[in-house]
Design a protein around this motif. Sequence first.
Motif, PDB file in Angstrom:
ATOM      1  N   ALA A  17       0.865  -1.191   0.000  1.00  0.00           N
ATOM      2  CA  ALA A  17       0.000   0.000   0.000  1.00  0.00           C
ATOM      3  C   ALA A  17       0.897   1.235   0.000  1.00  0.00           C
ATOM      4  CB  ALA A  17      -0.920  -0.009   1.216  1.00  0.00           C
ATOM      5  N   TRP A  52      -2.630  -2.338  -2.845  1.00  0.00           N
ATOM      6  CA  TRP A  52      -3.542  -1.213  -2.683  1.00  0.00           C
ATOM      7  C   TRP A  52      -2.792   0.111  -2.810  1.00  0.00           C
ATOM      8  CZ3 TRP A  52      -8.810  -1.910  -2.077  1.00  0.00           C
ATOM      9  CH2 TRP A  52      -9.217  -3.229  -1.850  1.00  0.00           C
ATOM     10  N   GLY A  81      -4.718  -5.663  -7.787  1.00  0.00           N
ATOM     11  CA  GLY A  81      -4.046  -4.377  -7.697  1.00  0.00           C
ATOM     12  C   GLY A  81      -3.165  -4.055  -8.886  1.00  0.00           C
TER      13      GLY A  81
END
Length: 208
Positions: A17, A52, A81
């Motif tokens: 992320a 993410w 993703g």
Amino acid sequence: MTGPDATFQIGVWIFTAGTSAADIITATIDNVSVTGTGRGASDWAGMRFEDWSTGSGTRQDVTITACTLTNNLNRGIHVRGANALIDIGTSTFTGNGSNAAAGQEGWGIYCGNTGTGNGSNVTVHNCFITNPNPYTSTNVVAMGTYGGTLNAHDNNLNANATPTWLAKNASATFGSFTANCNWWGSACSQGFEVSPDLISGPVTINTC
């Protein structure tokens, strides 16, 4: 790794992320077996790769070799993703997706990105992928994409006598799926590329 019951969520999990393009996970997963992960949610799987991150640039660069994923109820491998780059080779998938999470399809290999067309990048090559039989999922797919880019070549795909109106060897809901030089379990006729029996959606095929 062996799951004792349906609460066993993941065998291998990589998560990324954030905004920094310098935050990259590079990994090789070799000779790992995962059996019996459960069906608690749509992303439960023998191996799960979730990105993410925002911005551009690869954040997950993962190579999978000589692995065995067997009887994982929801999915064998789940990839999600835009900055996930996963190479899956020389591995065996048997009986995955037999009883997926409520309302979900069962998958051997899932390549996607929820709600957009800018999904993960997955290559699958030199693998044996066999659909479950029997199964209770709404639908079963050996490998496919839902918004990602999937390139599959030189694989052996076996529908395993599951009813063809429910089970598929390949599926593309949206995104890009190229499936050249795979063995689909039978000799391929001239019209095989548009056959609804084993393939669903716009999958580009050269039977070699």
